[in-house]
Design an enzyme around this catalytic site. Structure first.
Site, PDB file in Angstrom:
ATOM      1  N   LYS A 104      -0.699   8.493 -12.074  1.00  0.00           N
ATOM      2  CA  LYS A 104       0.443   8.592 -13.350  1.00  0.00           C
ATOM      3  C   LYS A 104      -0.680  10.284 -13.577  1.00  0.00           C
ATOM      4  O   LYS A 104      -2.317   9.798 -13.977  1.00  0.00           O
ATOM      5  CB  LYS A 104       0.210   7.788 -14.464  1.00  0.00           C
ATOM      6  CG  LYS A 104       1.185   6.259 -14.421  1.00  0.00           C
ATOM      7  CD  LYS A 104       1.063   5.467 -15.707  1.00  0.00           C
ATOM      8  CE  LYS A 104       0.913   4.567 -14.846  1.00  0.00           C
ATOM      9  NZ  LYS A 104       0.095   3.876 -14.394  1.00  0.00           N
ATOM     10  N   ASN A 123       3.121 -14.035  -8.402  1.00  0.00           N
ATOM     11  CA  ASN A 123       3.570 -12.752  -9.434  1.00  0.00           C
ATOM     12  C   ASN A 123       5.059 -12.666  -8.996  1.00  0.00           C
ATOM     13  O   ASN A 123       6.056 -12.171  -9.152  1.00  0.00           O
ATOM     14  CB  ASN A 123       2.562 -12.306  -9.737  1.00  0.00           C
ATOM     15  CG  ASN A 123       1.521 -13.038 -10.818  1.00  0.00           C
ATOM     16  OD1 ASN A 123       1.719 -13.299 -11.228  1.00  0.00           O
ATOM     17  ND2 ASN A 123       0.502 -11.762 -10.893  1.00  0.00           N
ATOM     18  N   TYR A 172      -7.556   5.645 -14.560  1.00  0.00           N
ATOM     19  CA  TYR A 172      -7.494   4.232 -13.979  1.00  0.00           C
ATOM     20  C   TYR A 172     -10.028   4.309 -13.502  1.00  0.00           C
ATOM     21  O   TYR A 172      -9.900   3.165 -13.980  1.00  0.00           O
ATOM     22  CB  TYR A 172      -6.611   3.362 -13.765  1.00  0.00           C
ATOM     23  CG  TYR A 172      -5.365   3.281 -14.139  1.00  0.00           C
ATOM     24  CD1 TYR A 172      -4.874   3.070 -15.573  1.00  0.00           C
ATOM     25  CD2 TYR A 172      -4.823   2.330 -13.842  1.00  0.00           C
ATOM     26  CE1 TYR A 172      -3.685   2.656 -16.096  1.00  0.00           C
ATOM     27  CE2 TYR A 172      -3.429   1.978 -14.212  1.00  0.00           C
ATOM     28  CZ  TYR A 172      -3.144   2.286 -15.602  1.00  0.00           C
ATOM     29  OH  TYR A 172      -2.110   1.619 -16.221  1.00  0.00           O
ATOM     30  N   HIS A 214       2.086   9.869 -18.563  1.00  0.00           N
ATOM     31  CA  HIS A 214       1.001   8.664 -18.622  1.00  0.00           C
ATOM     32  C   HIS A 214       1.212   8.317 -20.054  1.00  0.00           C
ATOM     33  O   HIS A 214       1.392   7.158 -20.770  1.00  0.00           O
ATOM     34  CB  HIS A 214      -0.217   9.036 -18.552  1.00  0.00           C
ATOM     35  CG  HIS A 214      -1.543   7.254 -18.578  1.00  0.00           C
ATOM     36  ND1 HIS A 214      -2.028   7.471 -17.506  1.00  0.00           N
ATOM     37  CD2 HIS A 214      -0.551   5.857 -18.846  1.00  0.00           C
ATOM     38  CE1 HIS A 214      -2.735   6.248 -17.830  1.00  0.00           C
ATOM     39  NE2 HIS A 214      -1.836   5.403 -18.589  1.00  0.00           N
ATOM     40  N   ASP A 270       0.796   0.245  -8.173  1.00  0.00           N
ATOM     41  CA  ASP A 270       0.804   0.998  -9.909  1.00  0.00           C
ATOM     42  C   ASP A 270      -0.807   1.551  -9.850  1.00  0.00           C
ATOM     43  O   ASP A 270      -1.435   0.951 -10.719  1.00  0.00           O
ATOM     44  CB  ASP A 270       1.866   0.523 -10.582  1.00  0.00           C
ATOM     45  CG  ASP A 270       1.006   1.249 -12.096  1.00  0.00           C
ATOM     46  OD1 ASP A 270       2.804   2.276 -11.915  1.00  0.00           O
ATOM     47  OD2 ASP A 270       0.713   1.270 -12.445  1.00  0.00           O
ATOM     48  N   LYS A 296      -0.671  -7.494 -13.005  1.00  0.00           N
ATOM     49  CA  LYS A 296      -1.885  -6.806 -12.582  1.00  0.00           C
ATOM     50  C   LYS A 296      -2.565  -8.046 -11.928  1.00  0.00           C
ATOM     51  O   LYS A 296      -2.447  -9.283 -13.048  1.00  0.00           O
ATOM     52  CB  LYS A 296      -2.983  -6.242 -13.626  1.00  0.00           C
ATOM     53  CG  LYS A 296      -4.217  -6.651 -13.158  1.00  0.00           C
ATOM     54  CD  LYS A 296      -5.228  -7.588 -13.768  1.00  0.00           C
ATOM     55  CE  LYS A 296      -7.097  -7.355 -12.779  1.00  0.00           C
ATOM     56  NZ  LYS A 296      -7.583  -8.895 -13.515  1.00  0.00           N
ATOM     57  N   SER A 297      -2.784  -8.400 -11.054  1.00  0.00           N
ATOM     58  CA  SER A 297      -3.747  -9.459 -10.930  1.00  0.00           C
ATOM     59  C   SER A 297      -4.958  -9.445  -9.682  1.00  0.00           C
ATOM     60  O   SER A 297      -4.406  -8.269  -8.466  1.00  0.00           O
ATOM     61  CB  SER A 297      -3.389 -10.954 -10.445  1.00  0.00           C
ATOM     62  OG  SER A 297      -3.607 -12.105 -10.034  1.00  0.00           O
TER      63      SER A 297
HETATM   64  P1  A2P Z   1      -6.600 -12.252 -12.740  1.00  0.00           P
HETATM   65  O1  A2P Z   1      -6.258 -11.407 -12.749  1.00  0.00           O
HETATM   66  O2  A2P Z   1      -7.616 -12.321 -13.253  1.00  0.00           O
HETATM   67  O3  A2P Z   1      -5.077 -13.052 -11.848  1.00  0.00           O
HETATM   68  P2  A2P Z   1      -1.081  -8.058 -17.062  1.00  0.00           P
HETATM   69  O4  A2P Z   1      -0.431  -7.558 -16.112  1.00  0.00           O
HETATM   70  O5  A2P Z   1       0.731  -8.405 -18.765  1.00  0.00           O
HETATM   71  O6  A2P Z   1      -1.680  -7.129 -18.661  1.00  0.00           O
HETATM   72  O7  A2P Z   1      -1.543  -9.037 -17.430  1.00  0.00           O
HETATM   73  C1  A2P Z   1      -3.330  -9.200 -16.851  1.00  0.00           C
HETATM   74  C2  A2P Z   1      -3.837 -10.425 -17.096  1.00  0.00           C
HETATM   75  O8  A2P Z   1      -2.906 -11.972 -16.626  1.00  0.00           O
HETATM   76  C3  A2P Z   1      -4.874  -9.780 -15.703  1.00  0.00           C
HETATM   77  O9  A2P Z   1      -6.142 -10.497 -16.921  1.00  0.00           O
HETATM   78  C4  A2P Z   1      -5.008 -11.520 -15.092  1.00  0.00           C
HETATM   79  O10 A2P Z   1      -6.097 -11.670 -14.775  1.00  0.00           O
HETATM   80  C5  A2P Z   1      -3.901 -12.428 -15.745  1.00  0.00           C
HETATM   81  N1  A2P Z   1      -3.065 -13.233 -14.956  1.00  0.00           N
HETATM   82  C6  A2P Z   1      -2.205 -12.521 -13.913  1.00  0.00           C
HETATM   83  N2  A2P Z   1      -1.373 -12.881 -13.247  1.00  0.00           N
HETATM   84  C7  A2P Z   1      -1.360 -14.087 -14.092  1.00  0.00           C
HETATM   85  C8  A2P Z   1      -0.598 -15.340 -13.337  1.00  0.00           C
HETATM   86  N3  A2P Z   1       0.432 -15.625 -12.308  1.00  0.00           N
HETATM   87  N4  A2P Z   1      -0.761 -16.279 -14.535  1.00  0.00           N
HETATM   88  C9  A2P Z   1      -2.188 -16.209 -15.204  1.00  0.00           C
HETATM   89  N5  A2P Z   1      -2.772 -15.391 -15.244  1.00  0.00           N
HETATM   90  C10 A2P Z   1      -1.893 -14.132 -15.309  1.00  0.00           C
END
Ligand code: A2P
Length: 282
Positions: free
Chosen positions: A79, A248, A54, A112, A49, A238-239
């Site tokens: 978007k 995830n 962005y 968006h 996505d 997002k990670s």
């Molecule tokens: P990172 O990129 O270092 O993993 P969201 O998708 O709800 O906006 O959340 C994104 C945030 O949550 C980012 O800061 C991401 O950091 C962190 N994040 C993503 N997956 C996890 C997870 N399984 N546990 C803890 N934090 C996570």
């Protein structure tokens, strides 16, 4: 790192389908996005996505094109930025996105934000239909739409979006949005499904969530993503961290019990929680 099984596909009302979990890419810059997308696809993600706003479509596109998975096995969402709403400007908006992505089509194009004061989302969606008919996007939908916005759009165009992507997590539950979407055959997707950025840390550290996580021998993030999945939502966490990306995606082989869900329901902050799309957006 071993890849997780693929996310199951959820049917869309237009006859297509969407992988039930995707990788969110905000606020990754091009280079980070390229790496994150390539890593995610290697781990088994098939749904990515992004958004014009962005500023990372070039990186996302490089990640998608370099990942070694056939394009037709991937689901790419972008978007349309607010500046491209109205007067068929969405045509140039999508063409610009495709040029940055280096792709011939996207799988899903979303408005968006509704930007209701401008009053252009219905005409924009009519243009989306033309773009869908031209094959430049497979499915068309919206983001951050409240039931009132959707009613205006559906009544004004006779068209129904396939997807509505909104901010959702166990504290921001928007029951009214989800009920409206379900009644109209619209799949609801969750942005910031973990609570987002700094908020994610708070939500994921909540004793109720950490308690369920340790009992099920999963992580707090997996508990929260499983909450979305069991509700039939399409979360896009997002990670940029490969281990968290792997976790995830690995949320399709355990269940939250009815008692777990009842407990999680106590986290809901009630109507009005979260971003208000009558006041926000671009
Ligand atoms: P990172 O990129 O270092 O993993 P969201 O998708 O709800 O906006 O959340 C994104 C945030 O949550 C980012 O800061 C991401 O950091 C962190 N994040 C993503 N997956 C996890 C997870 N399984 N546990 C803890 N934090 C996570």
């Amino acid at each position: 790192m071993a890849s997780a099984p693929l996310a199951p596909l959820i049917p869309l009302d237009d006859g297509r389908s969407i992988p039930q979990l995707g990788l969110g890419t905000w606020p990754l810059k091009d280079r980070e996005a390229e790496e994150a997308v390539a890593t995610a696809i290697g781990l088994g993600y098939r749904h990515i996505d992004t958004a014009a706003k962005y500023g990372n479509e070039r990186g996302v596109g490089r990640g998608v094109r370099g990942a070694g998975v056939p394009r037709e096995e991937l689901f790419v969402t972008t978007k349309l930025d607010g500046g491209y709403q109205g007067d068929d400007r969405a045509i140039a908006g999508l063409e610009d996105s495709l040029e940055r992505l280096g792709l011939d089509y996207v799988d899903l194009l979303l408005i968006h934000w509704p930007l209701p004061k401008r009053g252009k989302f219905a005409s924009t969606f009519r243009t989306f239909k033309k773009l869908q008919d031209a094959g430049l996007t497979r499915s068309i939908g919206v983001s951050n739409f409240k039931p009132a916005h959707l009613r205006t759009l559906i009544d004004g165009t006779g068209l129904t979006p396939a997807v509505n992507q909104i901010q959702l997590d166990p504290t921001i539950t928007r029951e009214d949005h989800r009920a409206f979407d379900a009644e109209h055959g619209i799949v609801t997707s969750s942005w910031s499904p973990l609570g987002g950025g700094a908020g994610a840390t708070d939500l994921l550290a909540h004793p109720l969530i950490t308690g369920i996580a340790s009992r099920l021998d999963v992580t707090p993030g997996q508990v929260v993503l499983r909450w979305h999945v069991q509700a039939g939502l399409v979360p896009i966490p997002k990670s940029k961290n490969p281990e968290r990306m792997r976790q995830n995606l690995d949320v399709f082989s355990f269940d939250l019990s009815a008692a777990d869900l009842e407990q999680l329901a106590t986290l809901a902050l009630g109507p009005g929680a979260g971003v208000d799309s009558d006041r926000t957006g671009h």
